[in-house]
Scaffold this active site. Structure first.
Site, PDB file in Angstrom:
ATOM      1  N   ARG A 128     -13.143 -19.278  24.550  1.00  0.00           N
ATOM      2  CA  ARG A 128     -13.660 -18.027  23.991  1.00  0.00           C
ATOM      3  C   ARG A 128     -12.998 -16.801  24.618  1.00  0.00           C
ATOM      4  NH1 ARG A 128     -20.169 -19.616  24.047  1.00  0.00           N
ATOM      5  NH2 ARG A 128     -19.929 -21.608  22.932  1.00  0.00           N
TER       6      ARG A 128
ATOM      7  N   ASP B 102       5.384  -5.279  10.106  1.00  0.00           N
ATOM      8  CA  ASP B 102       6.615  -4.590   9.729  1.00  0.00           C
ATOM      9  C   ASP B 102       7.698  -5.118  10.665  1.00  0.00           C
ATOM     10  OD1 ASP B 102       8.748  -2.832   9.534  1.00  0.00           O
ATOM     11  OD2 ASP B 102       7.532  -1.011   9.656  1.00  0.00           O
TER      12      ASP B 102
ATOM     13  N   CYS C 157      -3.365  -3.843  12.643  1.00  0.00           N
ATOM     14  CA  CYS C 157      -2.358  -4.823  12.212  1.00  0.00           C
ATOM     15  C   CYS C 157      -2.350  -6.015  13.159  1.00  0.00           C
ATOM     16  CB  CYS C 157      -0.980  -4.181  12.152  1.00  0.00           C
ATOM     17  SG  CYS C 157      -0.808  -2.933  10.867  1.00  0.00           S
TER      18      CYS C 157
ATOM     19  N   LEU D  82       9.636  -7.386   5.379  1.00  0.00           N
ATOM     20  CA  LEU D  82      10.709  -6.407   5.533  1.00  0.00           C
ATOM     21  C   LEU D  82      10.566  -5.387   4.412  1.00  0.00           C
ATOM     22  CD1 LEU D  82      13.654  -8.894   6.115  1.00  0.00           C
ATOM     23  CD2 LEU D  82      12.666  -7.385   7.869  1.00  0.00           C
TER      24      LEU D  82
ATOM     25  N   ASN E 142       5.432  -4.846  19.086  1.00  0.00           N
ATOM     26  CA  ASN E 142       4.301  -5.752  19.267  1.00  0.00           C
ATOM     27  C   ASN E 142       4.622  -6.872  20.248  1.00  0.00           C
ATOM     28  OD1 ASN E 142       3.952  -5.444  15.723  1.00  0.00           O
ATOM     29  ND2 ASN E 142       2.830  -4.259  17.234  1.00  0.00           N
TER      30      ASN E 142
ATOM     31  N   SER F 129      -0.570  -8.192   9.514  1.00  0.00           N
ATOM     32  CA  SER F 129       0.463  -7.471   8.776  1.00  0.00           C
ATOM     33  C   SER F 129       1.545  -7.056   9.749  1.00  0.00           C
ATOM     34  CB  SER F 129      -0.145  -6.234   8.100  1.00  0.00           C
ATOM     35  OG  SER F 129       0.849  -5.467   7.453  1.00  0.00           O
TER      36      SER F 129
ATOM     37  N   ARG G 216       0.806  -1.217   0.000  1.00  0.00           N
ATOM     38  CA  ARG G 216       0.000   0.000   0.000  1.00  0.00           C
ATOM     39  C   ARG G 216       0.843   1.273   0.000  1.00  0.00           C
ATOM     40  NH1 ARG G 216      -0.769   3.033   4.192  1.00  0.00           N
ATOM     41  NH2 ARG G 216       0.081   1.402   5.556  1.00  0.00           N
TER      42      ARG G 216
ATOM     43  N   SER H  89       7.229   3.742   6.694  1.00  0.00           N
ATOM     44  CA  SER H  89       6.422   3.796   5.475  1.00  0.00           C
ATOM     45  C   SER H  89       4.986   4.126   5.857  1.00  0.00           C
ATOM     46  CB  SER H  89       6.486   2.459   4.731  1.00  0.00           C
ATOM     47  OG  SER H  89       7.800   2.215   4.265  1.00  0.00           O
TER      48      SER H  89
END
Length: 277
Positions: A127, A182, A159, A221, A190, A180, A21, A276
């Site tokens: 759950r 990075d 993400c 990457l 994260n 997703s 993107r 980015s």
């Protein structure tokens, strides 16, 4: 943190070129998993220095249900600035979905509060899940993040999308699905964020921290990070630090920044890289 270096090396050596993107271009693989035993130290990357202050403040911001960058900026954290409106709004991103998921009749669901009660009273439930992926509120990719916020949508889609907890023999484990990733800039944040969240929830539910399992969809990457990746892969991991949490806090919403103390963190120098957008 050899697990992180193995991920980085795997994607560098086996990934395929893929457009994205942002227009930057990536080397990408689909599907990968890492596991960290939280009893063996706090999984903060040591092959480059990480900004733990930003990680803690962002997590507290999520847990408070906030979606305006004012709290972050007031604490010197700028990681969300590029996507916010002039007034600092980001739309119904993570904090809103965690704490105020839209429900029937105009009401909202507090997923975090419900999760805590489920862990306490139904620890064997399958759950024990929090989702930030709300299709009705995902942004329109044809317009800017700021215009999406003005239209009542998220500035960015989540993400780190969904996470599940698992209780076994008095230990609380967490698995995150990240659609997703990075790898160079985002993934160290994260890992530390969800490891810390697992430790916090374990404390307020009377459990010990177990494993943090990190599962990826598109792990990539960026092409303008490959030189930095090569530099980092030449470095040897150092012993993991430990994280001390104020044991007096028994409410997941009662934590503040000063309740956390990172101990014995040794790290190689920071490696700068472009974001980015």
């Amino acid at each position: 943190m050899k697990q992180y270096l193995e991920l980085m090396r795997h994607v560098r050596d086996n990934g395929v070129r893929k457009e994205d993107r942002t227009g930057t271009g990536t080397v990408s693989v689909f599907g990968y998993q890492m596991r960290f035993d939280l009893s063996q130290g706090f999984p903060l990357v040591t092959t480059k220095k990480c900004h733990l202050k930003s990680i803690i403040h962002e997590l507290l911001w999520f847990l408070n249900g906030e979606t305006n960058i004012a709290y972050l900026n007031n604490n010197g954290v700028k990681i969300w600035d590029a996507w916010a409106t002039e007034s600092g709004d980001l739309g119904p991103i993570y904090g809103a979905q965690w704490r105020s998921w839209p429900a029937q009749n105009g009401e909202t669901l507090d997923q975090i509060s419900q999760l805590i009660e489920q862990i306490k009273h139904k620890p064997d439930s399958r759950r024990l899940i929090i989702s930030a992926w709300n299709p009705a509120l995902l942004p329109d990719e044809s317009i800017s993040p700021q215009d999406n916020v003005r239209n009542g949508k998220m500035a960015l889609p989540p993400c780190h999308t969904l996470f599940q907890f698992y209780v076994l023999e008095g230990r609380l484990s967490c698995q995150l699905y990240q659609r997703s990733a990075d790898i160079f800039l985002g993934v160290p944040f994260n890992i530390a964020s969800y490891a810390l969240l697992t430790m916090m929830i374990a404390q307020v539910t009377g459990l010990a921290p177990g494993d943090f399992v990190h599962t990826f969809g598109d792990a990539h990457l960026y092409l303008n990070h490959l030189e930095q990746v090569d530099t980092q892969l030449q470095r040897q991991p150092l012993p993991l630090p430990t994280m001390a949490i104020n044991p007096a806090v028994k409410d997941i919403f009662g934590f503040c920044f000063d309740d956390f103390e990172l101990q014995n963190y040794q790290a190689h120098p920071h490696i700068a890289a472009p974001i980015s957008v």
